[in-house]
Design an enzyme around this catalytic site. Structure first.
Site, PDB file in Angstrom:
ATOM      1  N   TYR A   1       0.830  -1.205   0.000  1.00 58.52           N
ATOM      2  CA  TYR A   1       0.000   0.000   0.000  1.00 58.52           C
ATOM      3  C   TYR A   1       0.865   1.256   0.000  1.00 58.52           C
ATOM      4  O   TYR A   1       0.653   2.171  -0.811  1.00 58.52           O
ATOM      5  CB  TYR A   1      -0.937  -0.008   1.214  1.00 58.52           C
ATOM      6  CG  TYR A   1      -1.918   1.130   1.226  1.00 58.52           C
ATOM      7  CD1 TYR A   1      -3.096   1.060   0.498  1.00 58.52           C
ATOM      8  CD2 TYR A   1      -1.680   2.284   1.964  1.00 58.52           C
ATOM      9  CE1 TYR A   1      -4.012   2.108   0.497  1.00 58.52           C
ATOM     10  CE2 TYR A   1      -2.582   3.338   1.983  1.00 58.52           C
ATOM     11  CZ  TYR A   1      -3.745   3.237   1.247  1.00 58.52           C
ATOM     12  OH  TYR A   1      -4.644   4.279   1.242  1.00 58.52           O
TER      13      TYR A   1
ATOM     14  N   THR B   1     -14.961   6.964   6.049  1.00 63.58           N
ATOM     15  CA  THR B   1     -15.641   6.242   4.970  1.00 63.58           C
ATOM     16  C   THR B   1     -15.898   4.810   5.426  1.00 63.58           C
ATOM     17  O   THR B   1     -15.348   4.362   6.440  1.00 63.58           O
ATOM     18  CB  THR B   1     -14.785   6.208   3.682  1.00 63.58           C
ATOM     19  OG1 THR B   1     -13.581   5.475   3.946  1.00 63.58           O
ATOM     20  CG2 THR B   1     -14.474   7.616   3.202  1.00 63.58           C
TER      21      THR B   1
END
Length: 132
Positions: free
Chosen positions: A36, A71
């Site tokens: 990532y 989120t």
């Protein structure tokens, strides 16, 4: 891949703006996130390289690197946004996670004519996370 096909169309229309979504982890590393972190750092540098290549086409290219944002992605790790804020907020200098609208506003700025002299930049909207 999206840029490969979008850039010729943007150039043909007289120019425009591309914004990649990076992350504060493109600037600083964290545990168990090698791929990532590397991918987000790659997006940040891709924006810089594309800015160089496409300035003659009147295409501005930037990246936007948010910190933790409220989120549904966070709900995989936390029971709710309050728990996410308690868990992740202290890692940000402002003591909280971002609201989606705060990130959207930054993206809208980079895409707008108000940012007409901004290219090859990475905009950190991370509540000070990368400053630590």
């Amino acid at each position: 891949l999206m840029s490969k096909f979008a850039v010729p169309l943007i150039a043909a229309s007289g120019g425009g703006s591309v914004v990649f979504i990076g992350s504060q982890f493109g600037r600083v590393a964290t545990t168990r996130a090698v791929a990532y972190c590397a991918a987000k750092a790659g997006l940040i540098h891709l924006a810089k390289a594309m800015a160089v290549d496409h300035a003659p086409d009147k295409i501005r290219v930037n990246s936007l690197s948010p910190g933790a944002v409220a989120t549904t992605r966070l709900l995989r790790r936390f029971a709710d946004f309050e728990a996410a804020n308690v868990g992740l907020g202290p890692a940000h200098l402002l003591g909280r996670i971002a609201e989606p609208d705060e990130i959207a506003a930054a993206a809208a700025f980079l895409l707008s004519s108000d940012a007409s002299f901004v290219t090859g930049s990475d905009m950190l909207v991370d509540g000070g996370y990368a400053t630590r």
